[in-house]
Write a protein that holds these residues in place. Sequence first.
Motif, PDB file in Angstrom:
ATOM      1  N   ASP A 131       0.908  -1.318  -0.056  1.00 22.25           N
ATOM      2  CA  ASP A 131      -0.063   0.162  -0.221  1.00 22.25           C
ATOM      3  C   ASP A 131       0.795   1.204  -0.126  1.00 22.25           C
ATOM      4  O   ASP A 131       1.997   1.081   0.211  1.00 22.25           O
ATOM      5  N   ASP A 132       0.254   2.380  -0.289  1.00 18.56           N
ATOM      6  CA  ASP A 132       1.168   3.684  -0.348  1.00 18.56           C
ATOM      7  C   ASP A 132       1.984   3.850   0.850  1.00 18.56           C
ATOM      8  O   ASP A 132       2.798   4.743   0.753  1.00 18.56           O
ATOM      9  N   ARG A 133       1.233   3.606   1.946  1.00 20.04           N
ATOM     10  CA  ARG A 133       1.756   3.927   3.375  1.00 20.04           C
ATOM     11  C   ARG A 133       2.816   2.911   3.706  1.00 20.04           C
ATOM     12  O   ARG A 133       3.360   3.205   4.673  1.00 20.04           O
ATOM     13  N   TYR A 134       3.079   1.957   2.967  1.00 19.75           N
ATOM     14  CA  TYR A 134       4.081   0.789   3.470  1.00 19.75           C
ATOM     15  C   TYR A 134       3.571   0.103   4.704  1.00 19.75           C
ATOM     16  O   TYR A 134       4.502  -0.045   5.658  1.00 19.75           O
ATOM     17  N   GLU A 135       2.355  -0.136   4.873  1.00 25.25           N
ATOM     18  CA  GLU A 135       1.730  -0.795   6.180  1.00 25.25           C
ATOM     19  C   GLU A 135       1.337  -1.802   5.989  1.00 25.25           C
ATOM     20  O   GLU A 135       1.159  -3.029   6.904  1.00 25.25           O
ATOM     21  N   HIS A 136       0.859  -2.549   4.807  1.00 24.26           N
ATOM     22  CA  HIS A 136       0.768  -3.746   4.580  1.00 24.26           C
ATOM     23  C   HIS A 136       1.066  -4.219   2.914  1.00 24.26           C
ATOM     24  O   HIS A 136       1.299  -3.407   2.112  1.00 24.26           O
ATOM     25  N   ARG A 152       2.395  -3.925   9.197  1.00 21.74           N
ATOM     26  CA  ARG A 152       3.372  -3.440  10.191  1.00 21.74           C
ATOM     27  C   ARG A 152       2.667  -3.706  11.644  1.00 21.74           C
ATOM     28  O   ARG A 152       3.456  -3.496  12.730  1.00 21.74           O
ATOM     29  N   THR A 153       1.618  -4.097  11.760  1.00 24.72           N
ATOM     30  CA  THR A 153       1.181  -4.557  13.143  1.00 24.72           C
ATOM     31  C   THR A 153       0.504  -5.865  12.980  1.00 24.72           C
ATOM     32  O   THR A 153       0.169  -6.442  11.874  1.00 24.72           O
ATOM     33  N   PRO A 154       0.306  -6.481  14.315  1.00 27.21           N
ATOM     34  CA  PRO A 154      -0.159  -7.848  14.352  1.00 27.21           C
ATOM     35  C   PRO A 154      -1.346  -8.264  13.674  1.00 27.21           C
ATOM     36  O   PRO A 154      -1.666  -9.433  13.323  1.00 27.21           O
TER      37      PRO A 154
END
Length: 189
Positions: A131-136, A152-154
Motif C-alpha cells: 500500500d501507499d503508506r507501506y503498512e501492508h 506493520r501491526t500483528p
Amino acid sequence: MSLRKFALLLLCLSLMIAGCSNAPDASMAPRTVDSVDLQRYQGTWYEVARLPMFFQRNCAQSEAHYTLKTDGNIGVLNRCRTENGEWQEANGTASPQVPGKTDKLWVVFDNWFSRMVPGLAKGDYWVLDVDDRYEHALVGSPSRKYLWLLSRTPQISTAVRERMLAKARQQGYDTSRLIWRAADADIGK
C-alpha cells in the motif's frame, strides 16, 4: 526403425513430457508492483497469514525484520514463535533478481544448506502489492505455492484483510489454504 522415425518419436515424446510439466508458464507469472522503495520497506513486518514454506511448519506467529544494507541488499531476520512459545530465528540476505529492480528478490538464509549448495538455497520473494503508506504487503512466489500477507501491526482490519485476499485471488493464489496468525493468548499454554 529408421533413424528419421526414431528422431521423430523422440521429439514427440519430449514435447509430451514438456507439456506435462508443473512449472508455471512465464507469461502467466504473478504480477508484481512496479517498484519497492526499500528504504520505506525496511523495518518490522508481521505475518498475518501464509501459505507456508517447510521451515514454517511449526510456527504459530512469524515476523520479519528487514534492514537496508549499504550495498543495496537487505538484511533479513525472520523470527518464528512456536506453539510452545519458543522463538526460532533465521538470518539471511535479500537481493534483487534483476539489478536495479526491487520488486523481485532472492532470499538466502545463512544455514548449512545454503553453504553446502548455494545455488539451490535461494528463494523467491516477489512483492505483489504494497500500500501507499507501506503498512501492508502481499508477497508470494512465482509458483504460487507460497504467499504471505504482511502488516506493520500483528492484526489487520476486516477491510484490509478482504482487499489483500482479493488481490491474492486475482493473482491465482489459493487463499482457502492460508494459515492465519495464532492469537498471542493461544501460544505456550
